[in-house]
Design an enzyme around this catalytic site. Sequence first.
Site, short mmCIF file in Angstrom:
data_model
loop_
_atom_site.label_atom_id
_atom_site.label_comp_id
_atom_site.label_asym_id
_atom_site.label_seq_id
_atom_site.Cartn_x
_atom_site.Cartn_y
_atom_site.Cartn_z
N HIS A 126 92.54 12.53 39.15
CA HIS A 126 91.57 13.22 40.02
C HIS A 126 91.71 14.73 40.07
CE1 HIS A 126 94.44 12.65 43.76
NE2 HIS A 126 95.08 13.14 42.70
N HIS A 127 92.68 15.31 39.35
CA HIS A 127 92.82 16.77 39.38
C HIS A 127 92.08 17.47 38.23
CE1 HIS A 127 95.61 16.55 42.65
NE2 HIS A 127 96.54 15.94 41.95
N ALA A 128 91.84 16.77 37.13
CA ALA A 128 91.25 17.43 35.96
C ALA A 128 89.88 18.01 36.31
CB ALA A 128 91.13 16.45 34.80
N ASP A 169 91.01 17.22 44.20
CA ASP A 169 90.24 18.45 44.06
C ASP A 169 89.31 18.45 42.85
OD1 ASP A 169 92.60 18.49 42.49
OD2 ASP A 169 92.55 20.68 42.34
#
Length: 314
Positions: A126-128, A169
Amino acid sequence: MEMRVQLYHGEALAAYGFGSGHPFGHDRQAAFWQEALRQGLDWQTEIGAPVPGTEDDLALFHTADYIARVRRQSQSGQGYLDSGDTPAFPGVFEAGTVVVGSVLDGLKNILAGRCQRVFVPIAGLHHARRDSAAGFCVFNDIGVLIEALRRRHGIKRVAYVDIDAHHGDGVFYAFEDDPNLIFADIHEDGRYLYPGTGFANETGTGAAKGTKLNIPLEPGADDTAFHRVWPQVEEFVRAGRPEFIILQAGADSIAGDPITHMQFTPGAHAHATTRLCALADEFCQGRIIGLGGGGYNRFNLAAAWTRVVKAMLE
Protein backbone atom coordinates in the site's frame (compact mmCIF):
# COMPACT_ATOMS: atom_id res chain seq x y z
CA MET A 1 -23.44 -20.14 -5.56
CA GLU A 2 -21.49 -22.29 -3.14
CA MET A 3 -19.62 -20.17 -0.58
CA ARG A 4 -15.94 -20.70 -1.28
CA VAL A 5 -12.74 -18.95 -0.25
CA GLN A 6 -9.71 -18.96 -2.51
CA LEU A 7 -6.27 -18.79 -0.89
CA TYR A 8 -3.16 -18.05 -2.98
CA HIS A 9 0.07 -19.91 -2.29
CA GLY A 10 3.22 -20.72 -4.21
CA GLU A 11 6.93 -20.11 -4.54
CA ALA A 12 6.41 -17.36 -7.09
CA LEU A 13 4.60 -15.31 -4.40
CA ALA A 14 7.29 -16.05 -1.82
CA ALA A 15 9.84 -14.62 -4.28
CA TYR A 16 8.61 -11.12 -3.38
CA GLY A 17 10.94 -10.27 -0.52
CA PHE A 18 14.25 -8.58 0.14
CA GLY A 19 16.54 -11.32 1.35
CA SER A 20 17.83 -12.69 4.61
CA GLY A 21 17.79 -10.22 7.49
CA HIS A 22 15.37 -7.80 5.84
CA PRO A 23 12.05 -7.38 7.70
CA PHE A 24 10.21 -8.20 4.45
CA GLY A 25 12.07 -11.46 3.80
CA HIS A 26 11.20 -14.39 1.54
CA ASP A 27 10.19 -16.53 4.54
CA ARG A 28 6.98 -14.64 5.33
CA GLN A 29 4.75 -16.81 3.13
CA ALA A 30 6.20 -20.03 4.60
CA ALA A 31 5.54 -18.82 8.15
CA PHE A 32 1.89 -18.28 7.26
CA TRP A 33 1.58 -21.49 5.26
CA GLN A 34 2.89 -23.73 8.02
CA GLU A 35 0.20 -22.42 10.36
CA ALA A 36 -2.44 -22.64 7.63
CA LEU A 37 -1.57 -26.32 7.15
CA ARG A 38 -1.64 -26.95 10.90
CA GLN A 39 -5.19 -25.56 10.99
CA GLY A 40 -6.32 -27.49 7.91
CA LEU A 41 -7.00 -24.38 5.85
CA ASP A 42 -5.51 -26.04 2.76
CA TRP A 43 -8.49 -28.41 2.48
CA GLN A 44 -11.10 -25.89 3.59
CA THR A 45 -10.19 -23.41 0.82
CA GLU A 46 -9.55 -23.45 -2.90
CA ILE A 47 -5.77 -23.07 -3.36
CA GLY A 48 -4.85 -20.69 -6.15
CA ALA A 49 -1.47 -20.82 -7.87
CA PRO A 50 0.36 -17.52 -8.29
CA VAL A 51 -0.22 -15.81 -11.63
CA PRO A 52 2.16 -13.30 -13.24
CA GLY A 53 0.68 -9.95 -14.17
CA THR A 54 1.38 -8.10 -17.39
CA GLU A 55 2.73 -4.65 -18.16
CA ASP A 56 -0.81 -3.69 -19.20
CA ASP A 57 -1.94 -4.63 -15.69
CA LEU A 58 0.79 -2.51 -14.09
CA ALA A 59 -0.07 0.40 -16.38
CA LEU A 60 -3.57 0.59 -14.92
CA PHE A 61 -1.94 2.35 -11.94
CA HIS A 62 1.76 2.97 -12.59
CA THR A 63 3.48 5.30 -15.05
CA ALA A 64 5.29 3.86 -18.07
CA ASP A 65 8.56 5.47 -16.96
CA TYR A 66 8.39 3.84 -13.54
CA ILE A 67 7.54 0.39 -14.94
CA ALA A 68 10.53 0.65 -17.31
CA ARG A 69 12.78 1.72 -14.45
CA VAL A 70 11.84 -1.27 -12.30
CA ARG A 71 12.47 -3.57 -15.25
CA ARG A 72 15.95 -2.09 -15.78
CA GLN A 73 16.93 -2.29 -12.11
CA SER A 74 15.52 -5.81 -11.91
CA GLN A 75 18.03 -6.87 -14.53
CA SER A 76 20.98 -5.27 -12.75
CA GLY A 77 19.77 -5.95 -9.19
CA GLN A 78 21.45 -2.72 -8.14
CA GLY A 79 20.37 0.39 -6.24
CA TYR A 80 17.12 1.41 -4.60
CA LEU A 81 13.70 1.87 -6.14
CA ASP A 82 12.94 4.71 -3.72
CA SER A 83 14.94 6.92 -1.37
CA GLY A 84 16.44 3.99 0.54
CA ASP A 85 13.81 1.59 1.91
CA THR A 86 13.13 -0.61 -1.11
CA PRO A 87 16.20 -2.21 -2.68
CA ALA A 88 16.23 -3.65 -6.17
CA PHE A 89 17.22 -7.31 -6.52
CA PRO A 90 17.57 -9.56 -9.56
CA GLY A 91 14.04 -10.55 -10.57
CA VAL A 92 12.23 -7.88 -8.51
CA PHE A 93 10.19 -6.92 -11.57
CA GLU A 94 8.93 -10.46 -12.10
CA ALA A 95 8.27 -10.98 -8.37
CA GLY A 96 6.28 -7.74 -8.22
CA THR A 97 4.18 -8.66 -11.24
CA VAL A 98 3.22 -11.97 -9.59
CA VAL A 99 1.79 -10.10 -6.60
CA VAL A 100 -0.31 -7.96 -8.96
CA GLY A 101 -1.28 -10.87 -11.20
CA SER A 102 -2.37 -13.09 -8.32
CA VAL A 103 -4.62 -10.35 -6.92
CA LEU A 104 -6.17 -9.80 -10.36
CA ASP A 105 -6.63 -13.55 -10.79
CA GLY A 106 -8.52 -13.61 -7.51
CA LEU A 107 -10.72 -10.79 -8.78
CA LYS A 108 -11.37 -12.69 -12.00
CA ASN A 109 -12.44 -15.77 -10.06
CA ILE A 110 -14.77 -13.76 -7.83
CA LEU A 111 -16.43 -12.03 -10.78
CA ALA A 112 -16.75 -15.36 -12.62
CA GLY A 113 -18.60 -16.82 -9.63
CA ARG A 114 -15.93 -19.41 -8.79
CA CYS A 115 -15.58 -17.99 -5.26
CA GLN A 116 -16.81 -15.04 -3.22
CA ARG A 117 -13.80 -14.34 -1.06
CA VAL A 118 -10.05 -14.32 -1.76
CA PHE A 119 -6.98 -13.99 0.43
CA VAL A 120 -3.51 -13.28 -0.99
CA PRO A 121 -0.91 -13.27 1.83
CA ILE A 122 1.98 -11.63 -0.01
CA ALA A 123 0.11 -8.59 -1.33
CA GLY A 124 -1.36 -5.33 -0.06
CA LEU A 125 1.68 -3.24 -1.00
CA HIS A 126 0.00 0.00 0.00
CA HIS A 127 2.95 2.42 -0.01
CA ALA A 128 3.96 2.25 -3.68
CA ARG A 129 3.11 5.38 -5.65
CA ARG A 130 2.16 5.68 -9.28
CA ASP A 131 5.72 6.73 -10.16
CA SER A 132 7.86 5.26 -7.37
CA ALA A 133 8.38 2.46 -4.91
CA ALA A 134 8.11 3.20 -1.19
CA GLY A 135 8.27 1.33 2.11
CA PHE A 136 9.15 -2.17 0.77
CA CYS A 137 6.39 -1.83 -1.86
CA VAL A 138 7.38 -1.98 -5.55
CA PHE A 139 4.05 -2.25 -7.39
CA ASN A 140 0.82 -1.18 -5.69
CA ASP A 141 -1.44 -4.19 -6.26
CA ILE A 142 -4.26 -2.38 -4.45
CA GLY A 143 -4.14 0.58 -6.82
CA VAL A 144 -4.06 -1.79 -9.80
CA LEU A 145 -7.02 -3.73 -8.36
CA ILE A 146 -9.10 -0.56 -7.86
CA GLU A 147 -8.35 0.63 -11.38
CA ALA A 148 -9.13 -2.82 -12.82
CA LEU A 149 -12.48 -2.88 -11.02
CA ARG A 150 -13.40 0.46 -12.57
CA ARG A 151 -11.90 0.30 -16.06
CA ARG A 152 -12.23 -3.38 -16.89
CA HIS A 153 -15.33 -4.40 -14.96
CA GLY A 154 -17.41 -1.25 -14.48
CA ILE A 155 -17.46 -1.53 -10.68
CA LYS A 156 -17.18 2.04 -9.42
CA ARG A 157 -18.00 2.09 -5.70
CA VAL A 158 -15.10 0.38 -3.93
CA ALA A 159 -14.43 0.30 -0.17
CA TYR A 160 -10.82 -0.04 0.96
CA VAL A 161 -10.21 -0.81 4.65
CA ASP A 162 -6.65 -0.91 6.02
CA ILE A 163 -5.69 -2.13 9.51
CA ASP A 164 -1.92 -2.28 8.92
CA ALA A 165 0.07 -0.27 11.49
CA HIS A 166 1.32 2.00 8.70
CA HIS A 167 -0.93 4.45 6.89
CA GLY A 168 -1.82 3.32 3.36
CA ASP A 169 -0.46 6.49 1.81
CA GLY A 170 0.11 5.06 -1.67
CA VAL A 171 -3.58 4.30 -1.95
CA PHE A 172 -4.82 7.37 -0.10
CA TYR A 173 -3.03 10.01 -2.14
CA ALA A 174 -3.60 8.27 -5.47
CA PHE A 175 -7.36 8.39 -4.86
CA GLU A 176 -7.60 11.40 -2.52
CA ASP A 177 -9.85 13.23 -5.00
CA ASP A 178 -11.86 10.15 -6.04
CA PRO A 179 -15.36 10.23 -4.48
CA ASN A 180 -16.04 6.60 -5.42
CA LEU A 181 -13.21 5.17 -3.31
CA ILE A 182 -14.45 4.73 0.26
CA PHE A 183 -11.20 4.74 2.23
CA ALA A 184 -10.96 3.80 5.92
CA ASP A 185 -7.60 3.33 7.64
CA ILE A 186 -6.79 2.54 11.29
CA HIS A 187 -3.05 2.99 11.86
CA GLU A 188 -0.37 4.21 14.25
CA ASP A 189 -0.22 8.00 14.41
CA GLY A 190 2.10 9.36 11.72
CA ARG A 191 3.91 11.48 14.29
CA TYR A 192 5.53 8.27 15.53
CA LEU A 193 5.72 5.96 12.50
CA TYR A 194 6.47 5.87 8.76
CA PRO A 195 5.15 7.28 6.47
CA GLY A 196 4.18 10.21 8.71
CA THR A 197 0.76 10.70 7.11
CA GLY A 198 -2.88 9.77 7.65
CA PHE A 199 -4.05 12.43 10.06
CA ALA A 200 -7.70 12.70 11.03
CA ASN A 201 -8.18 15.91 9.06
CA GLU A 202 -7.19 14.15 5.82
CA THR A 203 -10.70 13.34 4.59
CA GLY A 204 -10.33 13.69 0.82
CA THR A 205 -10.22 16.66 -1.52
CA GLY A 206 -12.65 18.33 -3.91
CA ALA A 207 -15.66 16.18 -4.72
CA ALA A 208 -14.15 13.40 -2.59
CA LYS A 209 -14.12 15.38 0.65
CA GLY A 210 -15.68 13.25 3.36
CA THR A 211 -15.14 9.94 1.54
CA LYS A 212 -11.87 9.19 3.39
CA LEU A 213 -11.58 8.21 7.04
CA ASN A 214 -8.17 8.22 8.72
CA ILE A 215 -8.03 7.03 12.33
CA PRO A 216 -4.54 7.50 13.81
CA LEU A 217 -3.97 5.75 17.15
CA GLU A 218 -1.32 6.38 19.77
CA PRO A 219 1.62 3.97 20.06
CA GLY A 220 0.60 1.08 22.32
CA ALA A 221 -3.03 1.10 21.18
CA ASP A 222 -4.55 -2.30 21.97
CA ASP A 223 -7.74 -4.21 21.18
CA THR A 224 -9.74 -1.93 23.47
CA ALA A 225 -8.71 1.03 21.30
CA PHE A 226 -9.43 -0.98 18.15
CA HIS A 227 -12.95 -1.88 19.26
CA ARG A 228 -13.59 1.71 20.33
CA VAL A 229 -12.96 3.03 16.81
CA TRP A 230 -14.03 0.06 14.67
CA PRO A 231 -17.75 1.02 14.68
CA GLN A 232 -16.76 4.26 12.88
CA VAL A 233 -15.19 2.20 10.11
CA GLU A 234 -18.21 -0.05 9.81
CA GLU A 235 -20.64 2.88 9.73
CA PHE A 236 -18.45 4.67 7.18
CA VAL A 237 -18.31 1.68 4.83
CA ARG A 238 -22.03 1.06 5.20
CA ALA A 239 -22.83 4.67 4.32
CA GLY A 240 -20.73 4.34 1.17
CA ARG A 241 -22.79 1.38 -0.10
CA PRO A 242 -19.84 -0.24 -1.87
CA GLU A 243 -20.02 -2.73 -4.72
CA PHE A 244 -16.74 -4.38 -3.73
CA ILE A 245 -14.60 -4.47 -0.55
CA ILE A 246 -10.82 -4.71 -0.17
CA LEU A 247 -9.21 -5.45 3.22
CA GLN A 248 -5.52 -4.79 3.81
CA ALA A 249 -4.87 -6.98 6.88
CA GLY A 250 -1.34 -5.97 7.82
CA ALA A 251 -0.15 -7.92 10.86
CA ASP A 252 2.35 -5.28 11.98
CA SER A 253 -0.38 -3.76 14.15
CA ILE A 254 -0.11 -6.78 16.49
CA ALA A 255 1.87 -6.58 19.74
CA GLY A 256 5.49 -7.64 19.31
CA ASP A 257 6.14 -6.43 15.78
CA PRO A 258 9.80 -5.35 15.49
CA ILE A 259 9.20 -2.08 13.64
CA THR A 260 5.89 -0.71 15.00
CA HIS A 261 4.41 0.07 18.41
CA MET A 262 0.82 -1.18 18.19
CA GLN A 263 -0.60 -3.77 20.59
CA PHE A 264 -3.53 -5.41 18.79
CA THR A 265 -4.13 -9.17 18.97
CA PRO A 266 -5.16 -11.36 16.01
CA GLY A 267 -8.69 -11.04 17.37
CA ALA A 268 -8.82 -7.54 15.87
CA HIS A 269 -8.09 -8.99 12.43
CA ALA A 270 -10.73 -11.67 12.89
CA HIS A 271 -13.33 -9.10 13.96
CA ALA A 272 -12.56 -6.74 11.07
CA THR A 273 -12.82 -9.60 8.58
CA THR A 274 -16.07 -10.98 10.03
CA ARG A 275 -17.75 -7.59 9.97
CA LEU A 276 -16.51 -6.69 6.48
CA CYS A 277 -17.67 -10.05 5.15
CA ALA A 278 -21.12 -9.26 6.57
CA LEU A 279 -21.09 -5.90 4.79
CA ALA A 280 -19.90 -7.61 1.60
CA ASP A 281 -22.84 -10.01 1.86
CA GLU A 282 -25.20 -7.07 2.35
CA PHE A 283 -23.93 -4.76 -0.39
CA CYS A 284 -21.45 -6.57 -2.65
CA GLN A 285 -22.87 -10.05 -3.37
CA GLY A 286 -20.29 -11.31 -0.88
CA ARG A 287 -17.35 -9.98 -2.91
CA ILE A 288 -14.28 -9.22 -0.80
CA ILE A 289 -10.52 -9.58 -1.30
CA GLY A 290 -8.15 -9.75 1.68
CA LEU A 291 -4.46 -8.87 1.30
CA GLY A 292 -1.74 -9.72 3.83
CA GLY A 293 0.05 -6.39 3.87
CA GLY A 294 2.82 -5.81 6.42
CA GLY A 295 3.85 -7.81 9.45
CA TYR A 296 7.43 -8.58 10.40
CA ASN A 297 7.01 -10.90 13.39
CA ARG A 298 6.51 -14.27 11.70
CA PHE A 299 4.43 -15.73 14.54
CA ASN A 300 2.13 -12.70 14.45
CA LEU A 301 1.52 -12.74 10.71
CA ALA A 302 0.79 -16.47 10.77
CA ALA A 303 -1.70 -15.99 13.61
CA ALA A 304 -3.38 -12.92 12.11
CA TRP A 305 -3.68 -14.14 8.52
CA THR A 306 -5.05 -17.54 9.50
CA ARG A 307 -7.68 -15.73 11.57
CA VAL A 308 -8.58 -13.67 8.49
CA VAL A 309 -9.01 -16.81 6.36
CA LYS A 310 -11.03 -18.58 9.07
CA ALA A 311 -13.31 -15.54 9.40
CA MET A 312 -13.84 -15.59 5.63
CA LEU A 313 -14.77 -19.27 5.84
CA GLU A 314 -17.19 -18.75 8.72
